[in-house]
Design an enzyme around this catalytic site. Structure first.
Site, PDB file in Angstrom:
ATOM      1  N   SER A 118       0.974  -1.102  -0.067  1.00  0.00           N
ATOM      2  CA  SER A 118      -0.163  -0.036   0.131  1.00  0.00           C
ATOM      3  C   SER A 118       0.865   1.365   0.087  1.00  0.00           C
ATOM      4  O   SER A 118       0.248   2.327   0.071  1.00  0.00           O
ATOM      5  CB  SER A 118      -0.872  -0.059   1.349  1.00  0.00           C
ATOM      6  OG  SER A 118      -0.177  -0.072   2.450  1.00  0.00           O
ATOM      7  N   HIS A 139      -2.679  -2.952  -6.099  1.00  0.00           N
ATOM      8  CA  HIS A 139      -3.011  -2.524  -4.551  1.00  0.00           C
ATOM      9  C   HIS A 139      -4.566  -2.986  -4.544  1.00  0.00           C
ATOM     10  O   HIS A 139      -5.392  -2.104  -4.891  1.00  0.00           O
ATOM     11  CB  HIS A 139      -2.670  -1.447  -4.309  1.00  0.00           C
ATOM     12  CG  HIS A 139      -2.955  -0.802  -2.901  1.00  0.00           C
ATOM     13  ND1 HIS A 139      -3.351   0.710  -2.566  1.00  0.00           N
ATOM     14  CD2 HIS A 139      -3.215  -1.400  -1.906  1.00  0.00           C
ATOM     15  CE1 HIS A 139      -3.492   0.650  -1.286  1.00  0.00           C
ATOM     16  NE2 HIS A 139      -3.730  -0.679  -0.841  1.00  0.00           N
ATOM     17  N   GLU A 151      -5.647  -0.468  -7.412  1.00  0.00           N
ATOM     18  CA  GLU A 151      -4.861   0.637  -7.670  1.00  0.00           C
ATOM     19  C   GLU A 151      -3.497  -0.075  -8.524  1.00  0.00           C
ATOM     20  O   GLU A 151      -2.862  -0.978  -7.736  1.00  0.00           O
ATOM     21  CB  GLU A 151      -4.248   1.359  -6.589  1.00  0.00           C
ATOM     22  CG  GLU A 151      -3.406   2.661  -6.534  1.00  0.00           C
ATOM     23  CD  GLU A 151      -3.289   3.356  -5.476  1.00  0.00           C
ATOM     24  OE1 GLU A 151      -3.056   4.545  -5.561  1.00  0.00           O
ATOM     25  OE2 GLU A 151      -3.097   2.787  -4.560  1.00  0.00           O
ATOM     26  N   ASN A 189      -3.095   5.968  -0.431  1.00  0.00           N
ATOM     27  CA  ASN A 189      -2.499   6.262   1.048  1.00  0.00           C
ATOM     28  C   ASN A 189      -1.922   7.717   1.022  1.00  0.00           C
ATOM     29  O   ASN A 189      -1.759   8.172   2.110  1.00  0.00           O
ATOM     30  CB  ASN A 189      -1.765   5.164   1.185  1.00  0.00           C
ATOM     31  CG  ASN A 189      -2.549   4.053   1.776  1.00  0.00           C
ATOM     32  OD1 ASN A 189      -3.544   4.148   2.440  1.00  0.00           O
ATOM     33  ND2 ASN A 189      -2.360   3.006   1.284  1.00  0.00           N
TER      34      ASN A 189
END
Length: 296
Positions: A118, A139, A151, A189
């Site tokens: 992540s 991800h 992702e 993130n």
């Protein structure tokens, strides 16, 4: 692409294994612990039962999904015939580098090596292999069987062919792939973790309480889950690790984790996984009670 290996039987690993298996792929789920593998399979079975009860799948679908998953504690045996490996081990660079060096040695030359990281650099992970063109970030979001986004992160050397293959594969899983470039935290993130960290800072500084902070973000910003509850769900240790990757990788103090977050992780208060974080989960995974640490 028929044979998929998933490294790790934890929350993300078993979810990824379930999604691939439900689409007819042969899945090898591997973990260093037989106990973890049993827990992972039990989690998958419970997830399928919930889908069964809601009428999303039938008994045949459930049984076939489970039959498509084999478990391994031997990494070499698990990946020797894989067309794709998705690594979902701990969010720790040293662990991932060791895994990818082994994967490069154990898998056929055509195998694509994906990581569910992540935040950690895909380029750095790819450097542990002799096939950086076939290393990519994939991800998934938690819970994997429900969340649509994948992702897709291209490393510096990731080829167009590898990227196009993984995008196409994600679509076959009924997911929505969105590509981005390889910078710390990627997009998800890099934006989410500072928000969570700022919510913790607001709590730490006494701006408002746990329930108030989460309620304002849910009611005012239409977030389905408040940032503190979400942090508990992700795992406070994971949040801390990602913030440290952002701080180091981008060299900006705005990503420095709140001291309260550091202290909670040090004290073993990880959120849902430990039974307590900002909320008390002693009676179940759904947050209903504020942790006694934060009761006025």
């Amino acid at each position: 692409m028929k044979n998929i290996a998933v490294i790790g039987a934890g929350t993300m690993g078993n979810g990824i294994a379930q999604v691939f298996a439900s689409k007819g792929y042969s899945v090898h789920m591997v973990d260093i612990s037989e106990e973890n593998l049993q827990k992972g399979m039990a989690t998958i079975a419970k997830s399928l039962d919930r889908m069964l009860n809601k009428g999303v799948i039938n008994d045949v679908d459930k049984n076939q999904t489970l039959a498509n998953i084999s478990t391994f504690t031997d990494l070499k045996a698990a990946v020797s015939k894989a067309d794709l490996v998705v690594e979902a081990a701990s969010e720790n660079l040293d662990i991932k580098l060791r895994i990818f060096a082994d994967l490069c040695a154990y898998t056929p030359p055509h195998t694509i090596l994906a990581t569910n990281t992540s935040s950690i650099s895909i380029t750095k992970i790819a450097a542990a292999t002799k096939r950086p063109d076939k290393v990519i970030g994939m991800h998934f979001m938690n819970p994997v069987p429900i969340m649509k986004l994948v992702e897709i992160i291209r490393g510096y050397s990731t080829s167009d062919e590898t990227t196009e293959t993984i995008i196409s594969l994600s679509e076959k899983l009924d997911k929505i792939p969105v590509a981005c470039n390889d910078y710390p935290g990627f997009v998800s993130n890099r934006i989410l973790m500072p928000m969570i960290n700022e919510a913790i800072i607001a709590l730490h500084e006494g701006v408002a309480g746990v329930a108030e902070i989460d309620s304002i973000m849910k009611l005012g910003m239409a977030h389905p889950m408040g940032p503190l509850q979400l942090a508990d769900f992700i795992g406070l240790d994971v949040c801390l690790a990602i913030l440290r990757v952002l701080q180091e990788g981008l060299g900006n103090q705005k990503y420095a984790p709140c001291p309260l977050l550091v202290n909670m992780v040090t004290a073993g208060k990880m959120g849902v996984k430990s039974g307590e974080g900002f909320y008390d989960y002693s009676e179940g995974a759904k947050a209903s009670k504020i942790s006694k640490m934060f009761l006025k």
